[in-house]
Design a protein around this motif. Structure first.
Motif, PDB file in Angstrom:
ATOM      1  N   VAL A  45       0.892  -1.348  -0.088  1.00 59.72           N
ATOM      2  CA  VAL A  45       0.061   0.155   0.084  1.00 59.72           C
ATOM      3  C   VAL A  45       1.004   1.452  -0.170  1.00 59.72           C
ATOM      4  N   GLY A  46       2.156   1.258   0.309  1.00 57.78           N
ATOM      5  CA  GLY A  46       2.852   2.450   0.288  1.00 57.78           C
ATOM      6  C   GLY A  46       4.337   1.965   0.990  1.00 57.78           C
ATOM      7  N   GLN A  47       5.020   3.096   0.892  1.00 54.02           N
ATOM      8  CA  GLN A  47       6.435   3.042   1.711  1.00 54.02           C
ATOM      9  C   GLN A  47       6.886   4.444   2.112  1.00 54.02           C
ATOM     10  N   TYR A  48       7.760   4.312   3.165  1.00 53.44           N
ATOM     11  CA  TYR A  48       8.202   5.368   3.966  1.00 53.44           C
ATOM     12  C   TYR A  48       9.839   5.650   3.964  1.00 53.44           C
ATOM     13  N   ASP A  49      10.180   6.666   3.176  1.00 61.56           N
ATOM     14  CA  ASP A  49      11.872   6.448   3.073  1.00 61.56           C
ATOM     15  C   ASP A  49      12.309   7.557   4.338  1.00 61.56           C
ATOM     16  N   HIS A  50      13.022   6.789   5.202  1.00 62.19           N
ATOM     17  CA  HIS A  50      13.548   7.357   6.316  1.00 62.19           C
ATOM     18  C   HIS A  50      14.568   8.695   6.111  1.00 62.19           C
ATOM     19  N   ARG A  51      15.262   8.285   4.991  1.00 62.89           N
ATOM     20  CA  ARG A  51      16.428   9.221   4.622  1.00 62.89           C
ATOM     21  C   ARG A  51      15.869  10.550   4.108  1.00 62.89           C
ATOM     22  N   ALA A  52      14.623  10.433   3.368  1.00 61.02           N
ATOM     23  CA  ALA A  52      14.344  11.399   2.509  1.00 61.02           C
ATOM     24  C   ALA A  52      12.992  12.058   3.085  1.00 61.02           C
ATOM     25  N   ASP A  53      12.575  11.297   4.446  1.00 61.51           N
ATOM     26  CA  ASP A  53      11.359  11.470   5.219  1.00 61.51           C
ATOM     27  C   ASP A  53      10.115  11.971   4.396  1.00 61.51           C
ATOM     28  N   VAL A  54       9.830  11.043   3.377  1.00 60.46           N
ATOM     29  CA  VAL A  54       8.579  11.309   2.631  1.00 60.46           C
ATOM     30  C   VAL A  54       7.853   9.919   2.643  1.00 60.46           C
ATOM     31  N   THR A  55       6.733   9.652   2.255  1.00 65.29           N
ATOM     32  CA  THR A  55       5.958   8.580   2.111  1.00 65.29           C
ATOM     33  C   THR A  55       5.314   8.662   0.639  1.00 65.29           C
ATOM     34  N   ARG A  56       5.283   7.395   0.076  1.00 62.91           N
ATOM     35  CA  ARG A  56       4.919   7.243  -1.216  1.00 62.91           C
ATOM     36  C   ARG A  56       3.884   6.201  -1.249  1.00 62.91           C
ATOM     37  N   ASP A  57       2.869   6.248  -2.022  1.00 64.56           N
ATOM     38  CA  ASP A  57       2.069   5.068  -2.351  1.00 64.56           C
ATOM     39  C   ASP A  57       2.443   3.737  -3.031  1.00 64.56           C
ATOM     40  N   ALA A  58       1.594   3.079  -3.101  1.00 60.24           N
ATOM     41  CA  ALA A  58       1.912   1.647  -4.109  1.00 60.24           C
ATOM     42  C   ALA A  58       2.441   1.971  -5.496  1.00 60.24           C
ATOM     43  N   ARG A  59       2.040   3.109  -5.880  1.00 58.95           N
ATOM     44  CA  ARG A  59       2.401   3.273  -7.390  1.00 58.95           C
ATOM     45  C   ARG A  59       3.680   4.274  -7.451  1.00 58.95           C
ATOM     46  N   GLY A  60       3.921   4.548  -6.159  1.00 59.26           N
ATOM     47  CA  GLY A  60       5.352   5.356  -6.204  1.00 59.26           C
ATOM     48  C   GLY A  60       4.958   6.986  -6.128  1.00 59.26           C
ATOM     49  N   VAL A  61       3.650   7.251  -6.001  1.00 59.58           N
ATOM     50  CA  VAL A  61       3.320   8.734  -6.032  1.00 59.58           C
ATOM     51  C   VAL A  61       3.374   9.202  -4.489  1.00 59.58           C
ATOM     52  N   LEU A  62       4.058  10.478  -4.530  1.00 61.08           N
ATOM     53  CA  LEU A  62       4.301  11.107  -3.154  1.00 61.08           C
ATOM     54  C   LEU A  62       2.945  11.319  -2.601  1.00 61.08           C
ATOM     55  N   VAL A  63       2.905  10.921  -1.270  1.00 62.99           N
ATOM     56  CA  VAL A  63       1.841  11.240  -0.423  1.00 62.99           C
ATOM     57  C   VAL A  63       1.892  12.589   0.463  1.00 62.99           C
ATOM     58  N   GLY A  64       3.295  12.664   1.080  1.00 66.69           N
ATOM     59  CA  GLY A  64       3.415  13.594   1.724  1.00 66.69           C
ATOM     60  C   GLY A  64       4.951  13.656   2.605  1.00 66.69           C
TER      61      GLY A  64
END
Length: 75
Positions: A45-64
């Protein structure tokens, strides 16, 4: 002696609703510094990148910015 990051197992956190039913899981990958969110069926359903401090959905679209993975899980 500490084990290197590539040898550490990924930490898995099970997420349950207020009735105790599993709604998803968070899997923290130490090597890539990411947390992956999957629903109860195991679909991404999504992933959170700790280094960039951003969350992306399953398609790779930036959530916030920040860790918004709980908002991506179905209720």
């Amino acid at each position: 002696m500490d084990t290197p990051a590539y040898q550490q197992p990924a930490a898995v956190q099970i997420i349950r609703d207020k009735r105790g039913v599993i709604v998803g899981r968070f899997q923290t990958q130490h090597l890539t510094k990411r947390t992956i969110a999957r629903d109860a069926r195991g679909l991404l359903v999504g992933q959170y990148d700790h280094r960039a401090d951003v969350t992306r959905d399953a398609r790779g679209v930036l959530v916030g910015s920040g860790n918004l993975l709980p908002a991506l899980l179905p209720r």
